[in-house]
Write a protein that holds these residues in place. Structure first.
Motif, PDB file in Angstrom:
ATOM      1  N   MET A  63      -9.858   3.130   4.393  1.00  0.00           N
ATOM      2  CA  MET A  63      -9.328   4.390   4.623  1.00  0.00           C
ATOM      3  C   MET A  63     -10.175   5.474   4.085  1.00  0.00           C
ATOM      4  O   MET A  63     -11.214   5.528   3.226  1.00  0.00           O
ATOM      5  CB  MET A  63      -8.066   4.270   4.216  1.00  0.00           C
ATOM      6  N   VAL A  64      -9.629   6.736   4.387  1.00  0.00           N
ATOM      7  CA  VAL A  64     -10.000   7.788   3.670  1.00  0.00           C
ATOM      8  C   VAL A  64      -8.772   8.534   3.300  1.00  0.00           C
ATOM      9  O   VAL A  64      -7.647   8.443   3.276  1.00  0.00           O
ATOM     10  CB  VAL A  64     -10.541   9.017   4.681  1.00  0.00           C
ATOM     11  N   LEU A  65      -9.123   8.924   1.708  1.00  0.00           N
ATOM     12  CA  LEU A  65      -7.751   9.816   0.982  1.00  0.00           C
ATOM     13  C   LEU A  65      -8.559  11.107   0.686  1.00  0.00           C
ATOM     14  O   LEU A  65      -9.640  11.465   0.832  1.00  0.00           O
ATOM     15  CB  LEU A  65      -7.955   9.051  -0.611  1.00  0.00           C
ATOM     16  N   ALA A 125      -2.588  -5.682  -5.847  1.00  0.00           N
ATOM     17  CA  ALA A 125      -3.301  -5.364  -4.294  1.00  0.00           C
ATOM     18  C   ALA A 125      -4.565  -4.629  -4.657  1.00  0.00           C
ATOM     19  O   ALA A 125      -4.519  -3.755  -5.269  1.00  0.00           O
ATOM     20  CB  ALA A 125      -2.039  -4.421  -3.756  1.00  0.00           C
ATOM     21  N   ILE A 126      -5.410  -4.925  -3.731  1.00  0.00           N
ATOM     22  CA  ILE A 126      -6.823  -4.516  -3.861  1.00  0.00           C
ATOM     23  C   ILE A 126      -7.196  -3.503  -2.400  1.00  0.00           C
ATOM     24  O   ILE A 126      -7.109  -4.345  -1.295  1.00  0.00           O
ATOM     25  CB  ILE A 126      -7.858  -5.517  -4.119  1.00  0.00           C
ATOM     26  N   LEU A 127      -7.547  -2.378  -2.442  1.00  0.00           N
ATOM     27  CA  LEU A 127      -8.016  -1.796  -1.263  1.00  0.00           C
ATOM     28  C   LEU A 127      -9.539  -1.511  -1.579  1.00  0.00           C
ATOM     29  O   LEU A 127     -10.011  -0.798  -2.642  1.00  0.00           O
ATOM     30  CB  LEU A 127      -7.167  -0.351  -0.948  1.00  0.00           C
ATOM     31  N   LYS A 128     -10.342  -1.953  -0.526  1.00  0.00           N
ATOM     32  CA  LYS A 128     -11.803  -1.709  -0.712  1.00  0.00           C
ATOM     33  C   LYS A 128     -12.317  -0.812   0.371  1.00  0.00           C
ATOM     34  O   LYS A 128     -11.715  -0.645   1.321  1.00  0.00           O
ATOM     35  CB  LYS A 128     -12.456  -3.224  -0.572  1.00  0.00           C
ATOM     36  N   ASP A 129     -13.413  -0.377   0.001  1.00  0.00           N
ATOM     37  CA  ASP A 129     -14.267   0.444   0.889  1.00  0.00           C
ATOM     38  C   ASP A 129     -13.515   1.847   1.307  1.00  0.00           C
ATOM     39  O   ASP A 129     -13.030   1.974   2.271  1.00  0.00           O
ATOM     40  CB  ASP A 129     -14.501  -0.175   2.179  1.00  0.00           C
ATOM     41  N   VAL A 130     -12.935   2.495   0.214  1.00  0.00           N
ATOM     42  CA  VAL A 130     -12.061   3.688   0.569  1.00  0.00           C
ATOM     43  C   VAL A 130     -12.897   4.982   0.148  1.00  0.00           C
ATOM     44  O   VAL A 130     -13.695   4.828  -0.798  1.00  0.00           O
ATOM     45  CB  VAL A 130     -10.841   3.646  -0.716  1.00  0.00           C
ATOM     46  N   LEU A 131     -12.638   5.790   1.066  1.00  0.00           N
ATOM     47  CA  LEU A 131     -13.545   7.090   1.018  1.00  0.00           C
ATOM     48  C   LEU A 131     -12.882   8.251   0.639  1.00  0.00           C
ATOM     49  O   LEU A 131     -11.616   8.043   0.902  1.00  0.00           O
ATOM     50  CB  LEU A 131     -14.477   7.415   2.100  1.00  0.00           C
ATOM     51  N   PHE A 172      -6.734   6.289  12.058  1.00  0.00           N
ATOM     52  CA  PHE A 172      -5.487   5.497  11.686  1.00  0.00           C
ATOM     53  C   PHE A 172      -4.525   5.952  12.993  1.00  0.00           C
ATOM     54  O   PHE A 172      -4.449   7.204  13.262  1.00  0.00           O
ATOM     55  CB  PHE A 172      -5.022   5.881  10.373  1.00  0.00           C
ATOM     56  N   MET A 173      -3.722   5.070  13.330  1.00  0.00           N
ATOM     57  CA  MET A 173      -2.827   5.404  14.633  1.00  0.00           C
ATOM     58  C   MET A 173      -1.412   4.896  14.394  1.00  0.00           C
ATOM     59  O   MET A 173      -1.441   3.622  14.190  1.00  0.00           O
ATOM     60  CB  MET A 173      -3.127   5.196  15.760  1.00  0.00           C
ATOM     61  N   GLU A 183       5.891   0.733  12.329  1.00  0.00           N
ATOM     62  CA  GLU A 183       4.948   0.060  12.753  1.00  0.00           C
ATOM     63  C   GLU A 183       3.526   0.710  12.661  1.00  0.00           C
ATOM     64  O   GLU A 183       3.642   1.818  13.169  1.00  0.00           O
ATOM     65  CB  GLU A 183       5.225  -0.736  14.315  1.00  0.00           C
ATOM     66  N   VAL A 184       2.520   0.075  12.753  1.00  0.00           N
ATOM     67  CA  VAL A 184       1.099   0.574  12.771  1.00  0.00           C
ATOM     68  C   VAL A 184       0.407   0.145  13.935  1.00  0.00           C
ATOM     69  O   VAL A 184       0.371  -1.039  14.166  1.00  0.00           O
ATOM     70  CB  VAL A 184       0.364   0.530  11.535  1.00  0.00           C
ATOM     71  N   LYS A 185      -0.118   1.140  14.783  1.00  0.00           N
ATOM     72  CA  LYS A 185      -0.649   0.538  15.995  1.00  0.00           C
ATOM     73  C   LYS A 185      -1.923   0.470  15.758  1.00  0.00           C
ATOM     74  O   LYS A 185      -2.518  -0.785  16.149  1.00  0.00           O
ATOM     75  CB  LYS A 185      -0.580   1.758  16.944  1.00  0.00           C
ATOM     76  N   LEU A 186      -2.937   1.231  15.055  1.00  0.00           N
ATOM     77  CA  LEU A 186      -4.250   0.885  14.533  1.00  0.00           C
ATOM     78  C   LEU A 186      -4.366   0.893  13.140  1.00  0.00           C
ATOM     79  O   LEU A 186      -4.478   2.328  12.781  1.00  0.00           O
ATOM     80  CB  LEU A 186      -5.247   1.715  15.265  1.00  0.00           C
ATOM     81  N   PRO A 187      -4.301   0.072  12.354  1.00  0.00           N
ATOM     82  CA  PRO A 187      -4.535   0.593  10.734  1.00  0.00           C
ATOM     83  C   PRO A 187      -5.954   0.948  10.607  1.00  0.00           C
ATOM     84  O   PRO A 187      -6.860   1.103  11.442  1.00  0.00           O
ATOM     85  CB  PRO A 187      -4.593  -0.994  10.145  1.00  0.00           C
ATOM     86  N   TRP A 188      -6.048   1.644   9.450  1.00  0.00           N
ATOM     87  CA  TRP A 188      -7.328   2.370   9.182  1.00  0.00           C
ATOM     88  C   TRP A 188      -8.502   1.616   9.612  1.00  0.00           C
ATOM     89  O   TRP A 188      -8.515   0.418   9.371  1.00  0.00           O
ATOM     90  CB  TRP A 188      -7.571   2.783   7.637  1.00  0.00           C
ATOM     91  N   PHE A 189      -9.423   2.114  10.383  1.00  0.00           N
ATOM     92  CA  PHE A 189     -10.753   1.199  10.663  1.00  0.00           C
ATOM     93  C   PHE A 189     -12.114   2.169  10.613  1.00  0.00           C
ATOM     94  O   PHE A 189     -11.983   3.377  10.785  1.00  0.00           O
ATOM     95  CB  PHE A 189     -10.627   0.679  11.955  1.00  0.00           C
TER      96      PHE A 189
END
Length: 469
Positions: free
Chosen positions: A1-3, A68-74, A113-114, A129-135
C-alpha cells in the motif's frame, strides 16, 4: 500500500479487544515505534511521525497475543478518486487500453485500491467490502480499475517521481446528493427532499469509512446524473460537498489531512449530439458555482479539466462515456501541478473573458491570455432583449458569428439582434458544442479549450468585475 508522506503524518488504525494495548512500529529506511495506544470502543488509532517519500517499509502492529505485519509499504501522496460512471470507467475500456495496460509493470510505485459498491443508511466506520485491495499495478487487475484515476496517478508519478496511492470510491449513475453528508445537504436545503436516489447512502458506506486516512487530495468526475435531478441546486450542492469532505477528512485524520486539501474535477463532457436541452451546459456552469472557472472565491484550491471538446460518437459504452481518458487526466494533471503542488508557470486554464464590450454592430470579447481561434457561425450566441429580466433557457438566443480576431480578442456580429439590444452572451452552450478537439477557441498552444460561459449585462470575467457593456 501507500501511506501519506511528510510533512503530513499517516494514520494507521484497526480493531481490537476493548482495553488492549496496541504497539505500532515501522522498519525500513527509517525506523520508528509509536507510543502504545489503548483500544477504545473496539478501535485503536496511531498517528505515525512524518515519513519522507519512499520505502519499502514494514508496519508491525502487535498486542499481547496477536501480531499483524504489513510488508512493502511505501510513503507518497494519496489521492481519492470519486464520482459516477466516467470515473468508474475502466482502463480496459479506454482508447489504447492494451498499450496502457502493458505499461503498468513500469509503475510499481503507483498503487491502486478500490472500494466495493455498497450502500448504507447510516455512517459506517469501515468499508462493507473491498473490490480491489491495495496492489502493485499489473495488467490483469488494473484492467478493472478507473482509467481516469490510474492515468492521473501515473502522470503524477512521472511528474513528482515518488509513490502515489490511488483510492477509487465511485458508482455509476449517482447524483452528488448520495455522496454528500446530511450536513452538506442541509447547507442547500436538500436534506428533507425525497427523490429517486436516497441521500447520503454512498457517503455513509463509501466515503465516511475513509475519513481516518491521511490523504493529499481528491479528484472527481460526476454530474451527468444531476443534469435532470436538482440541477438548479448543483451550484450549491457541489461546493458544499467539497467543503464538507474537507472538514470531515481533516477531522477524521486528527488534523493531518489539510482542511483545504486540493480538489480537482472534470467538467462534463458530452452526451447527445442532437440535444437542444440546456441540462449539460447549465450543469457545467454550476460545476464552477456559476463563475465559469476555478479556483474562484467560492471554490478555493480547486482545479478543473474541461472536457466538452472530447466527444466520442462511436463509443461502444454509449456517447455519455467517451473513451479518451488520457486528455482528461492530462488536463487534471496540469491543474494539480498548479493548484495542488504550487508549481509556477503551469498553464492549466483555457482562455476566459476578461472584458466583453458590446456596440450596435459587434461584440468585442477580450480574453485573459493569447488565443488560438477558428471561425464559427454558431458557437457564440446572443440574447436579444429590451427588458431588464435576465436571459434564460426560454429566451430568444441567436448565433453571433465570429467576424474577426486578434492575439487575445474575438469580434462577434450582433446583426441577428435586429433593433433589439444584446442582453447576454454565451459560448459553447450546448450538450455537444463541437467535434473532437475542434472548438473554435483554445489557448496559444492549442491544447486547453476555452470553457463555456454566459455573461449578462452585469456579469462575467474571471474576476467577476467586467460586464456586458
Amino acid at each position: 500500500m501507500v501511506l501519506q508522506k511528510s510533512p503530513q503524518r499517516a494514520v494507521v488504525w484497526g480493531y481490537g479487544p476493548e482495553g488492549a494495548k496496541i504497539t505500532v512500529s515501522l522498519s525500513g529506511p527509517v525506523n520508528q515505534e509509536a507510543s502504545p495506544v489503548t483500544v477504545t470502543k473496539g478501535i485503536w488509532k496511531v498517528t505515525l511521525d512524518p515519513v519522507d517519500a519512499g520505502g519499502p517499509y514494514t508496519v508491525n502492529v502487535s498486542s499481547t497475543n496477536y501480531t499483524a505485519i504489513l510488508k512493502d509499504v511505501l510513503f507518497g501522496d494519496i489521492w481519492v478518486c470519486g464520482g459516477q460512471s466516467n470515473m468508474l470507467f475502466q482502463t480496459s475500456q479506454m482508447f489504447n487500453a492494451s498499450e496502457e495496460l502493458a505499461l503498468a509493470a513500469k509503475y510499481p510505485h503507483v498503487r491502486p485500491f478500490m472500494a466495493a459498491l455498497k450502500e448504507s443508511e447510516t455512517e459506517l466506520p469501515d468499508l462493507v467490502e473491498v473490490k480491489l485491495p491495495w496492489f502493485v499495478a499489473r495488467a490483469d487487475v488494473l484492467s478493472e480499475f478507473s482509467a481516469v484515476c490510474w492515468l492521473f496517478g501515473r502522470y503524477l508519478y512521472d511528474t513528482m517521481k515518488y509513490p502515489i496511492g490511488l483510492v477509487e470510491s465511485c458508482w455509476g449513475g449517482t447524483p452528488v446528493e448520495t455522496w454528500s453528508s446530511s450536513r452538506a445537504l442541509h447547507m442547500c436545503d436538500l436534506d428533507k427532499l425525497e427523490g429517486p436516489h436516497n441521500n447520503s447512502l454512498l457517503w455513509n458506506a463509501m466515503i465516511h469509512p475513509l475519513l481516518n486516512m491521511t490523504i493529499y487530495g481528491a479528484i472527481w468526475y460526476q454530474g451527468e446524473a444531476n443534469t435532470e435531478y436538482h440541477q438548479d441546486k448543483y451550484n450549491c450542492s457541489f461546493p458544499a460537498m467539497i467543503d464538507d469532505w474537507r472538514m470531515a477528512f481533516h477531522q477524521g485524520s486528527g488534523g493531518q489531512t489539510a482542511a483545504d486539501f486540493p480538489f480537482g474535477f472534470v467538467q462534463l463532457s458530452t452526451n447527445n449530439k442532437k440535444n437542444i436541452d440546456d441540462g449539460f451546459p447549465e450543469l457545467r456552469w454550476h460545476q464552477t458555482a456559476d463563475f465559469g472557472f476555478v479556483p474562484n472565491a467560492r471554490m478555493k484550491k480547486t482545479f478543473m479539466a474541461v472536457a466538452f471538446d472530447l466527444p466520442d460518437e462511436k463509443s461502444p459504452y454509449g456517447t455519455i462515456h467517451p473513451r479518451d481518458k488520457q486528455d482528461v487526466a492530462l488536463r487534471l494533471l496540469l491543474g494539480a501541478r498548479a493548484v495542488a503542488y504550487n508549481q509556477k508557470d503551469v498553464l492549466f486554464q483555457g482562455p476566459f473573458p476578461l472584458q466583453i464590450e458590446s456596440s450596435q454592430m459587434q461584440i468585442n470579447v477580450t480574453y485573459d491570455q493569447i488565443v488560438n481561434v477558428d471561425s464559427s457561425t454558431i458557437i457564440f450566441e446572443i440574447c436579444c432583449s429590451e427588458t431588464a429580466a435576465p436571459c434564460g433557457s426560454n429566451s430568444l438566443w441567436v448565433p453571433a458569428s465570429i467576424m474577426n480576431w486578434g492575439p487575445s480578442n474575438v469580434l462577434l456580429s450582433t446583426s441577428l439582434c435586429n433593433s433589439s439590444s444584446v442582453a447576454a452572451l454565451r459560448y459553447a452552450w450546448k450538450d455537444w458544442p463541437c467535434n473532437f478537439k475542434a472548438c473554435p477557441i483554445y489557448d496559444a498552444s492549442n491544447t486547453l479549450p476555452a470553457p463555456p460561459f454566459v455573461a449578462h449585462r452585469r456579469t462575467g470575467g474571471r474576476n467577476h468585475e467586467n460586464e456586458l457593456k
